[in-house]
Design an enzyme around this catalytic site. Structure first.
Site, mmCIF file in Angstrom:
data_model
loop_
_atom_site.group_PDB
_atom_site.id
_atom_site.type_symbol
_atom_site.label_atom_id
_atom_site.label_comp_id
_atom_site.label_asym_id
_atom_site.label_seq_id
_atom_site.Cartn_x
_atom_site.Cartn_y
_atom_site.Cartn_z
ATOM 1 N N CYS A 189 -0.291 54.519 -7.270
ATOM 2 C CA CYS A 189 -1.277 54.881 -6.250
ATOM 3 C C CYS A 189 -2.407 55.744 -6.845
ATOM 4 C CB CYS A 189 -0.573 55.532 -5.064
ATOM 5 S SG CYS A 189 -1.543 55.429 -3.557
ATOM 6 N N HIS A 225 4.282 52.689 -3.858
ATOM 7 C CA HIS A 225 5.151 53.805 -4.277
ATOM 8 C C HIS A 225 6.619 53.398 -4.408
ATOM 9 C CE1 HIS A 225 2.303 57.211 -3.507
ATOM 10 N NE2 HIS A 225 1.756 56.344 -2.688
ATOM 11 N N GLU A 247 8.845 54.887 -5.961
ATOM 12 C CA GLU A 247 9.681 56.105 -5.952
ATOM 13 C C GLU A 247 10.061 56.528 -4.537
ATOM 14 O OE1 GLU A 247 6.492 56.010 -6.202
ATOM 15 O OE2 GLU A 247 5.580 57.791 -5.296
HETATM 16 N N1 GLN Z 1 -5.921 57.882 -1.338
HETATM 17 C C1 GLN Z 1 -5.486 58.567 -2.528
HETATM 18 C C2 GLN Z 1 -6.598 58.614 -3.588
HETATM 19 O O1 GLN Z 1 -7.584 57.970 -3.426
HETATM 20 C C3 GLN Z 1 -4.249 57.914 -3.114
HETATM 21 C C4 GLN Z 1 -3.119 57.991 -2.128
HETATM 22 C C5 GLN Z 1 -1.763 58.031 -2.746
HETATM 23 O O2 GLN Z 1 -1.604 58.298 -3.948
HETATM 24 N N2 GLN Z 1 -0.744 57.830 -1.935
HETATM 25 O O3 GLN Z 1 -6.471 59.292 -4.553
#
Ligand code: GLN
Length: 194
Positions: free
Chosen positions: A77, A174, A176
């Protein structure tokens, strides 16, 4: 084998727990010197601008770029955003993966969702064809993978959400936050490649 989790900000505890469950030596990484004895590093989800600013502040940028030359890094992410070369806006990026990423690509209405994903690379070591539970939280998407980088899974509508470039791995979701350890095991297998 020792795998660190970058612990500047975000969901690093859950990655630590998954690695511990798999019996791997782990460490929370807060200083560049701690990279020295690692075989791989996970960059967790969180807020990519914050992770980037803290990484700059603590002198991680060049050491991490060096690390990526020979060791494995997996970004989930926000971690995926941080690995990218191009996100179409200014913020500190490692720029080690030849991917174009769009932040917050799913809008406010559906900022979190779970979607079963077909991930063929997970099937190669007897992990079967079972869909992987993709947990998306204000997630980015992959706009493109170039050069050596390859898309390894997509949502049913075709949106690309994970990529691999050698030992570098990026997932918009994710693993995890699930009970499914196949992605973590896949990353550990990548680290064993010479
Ligand atoms: N929206 C976040 C970003 O742009 C990422 C979200 C996340 O890691 N769950 O950094």
């Amino acid at each position: 084998m020792k795998v660190g989790v970058l612990a500047l900000q975000g969901a690093f505890v859950e990655h630590m727990a998954m690695l511990a469950r798999l019996g791997v030596a782990t460490a929370e990484i807060r200083l560049p010197e701690q990279l020295a004895d690692l075989d791989g590093l996970i960059i967790p989800g969180g807020e990519s601008t914050t992770i980037g600013k803290l990484a700059e502040k603590y002198g991680f940028m060049e050491p991490l770029r060096q690390f990526a030359q020979e060791k494995g890094i997996w970004g989930t992410c926000a971690g995926m955003i941080f690995l990218a070369k191009d996100i179409g806006r200014e913020q500190p990026l490692l720029g080690v993966m030849d991917i174009v990423v769009e932040r917050n690509a799913f809008g406010r209405q559906v900022d979190s969702f779970v979607m079963p994903l077909e991930v063929p690379v997970l099937g190669e070591n007897g992990d079967g064809k079972r869909p992987f539970p993709g947990v998306f939280i204000r997630a980015p998407r992959l706009v493109a993978a170039k050069g050596e980088a390859q898309i390894i899974t997509r949502l049913p509508d075709g949106t690309a959400v994970a990529a691999q470039q050698g030992k570098l791995l990026a997932t918009a979701f994710h693993p995890e936050l699930t009970d499914d350890d196949r992605f973590h095991r896949y990353f550990l297998r990548l680290l064993q490649h010479k």
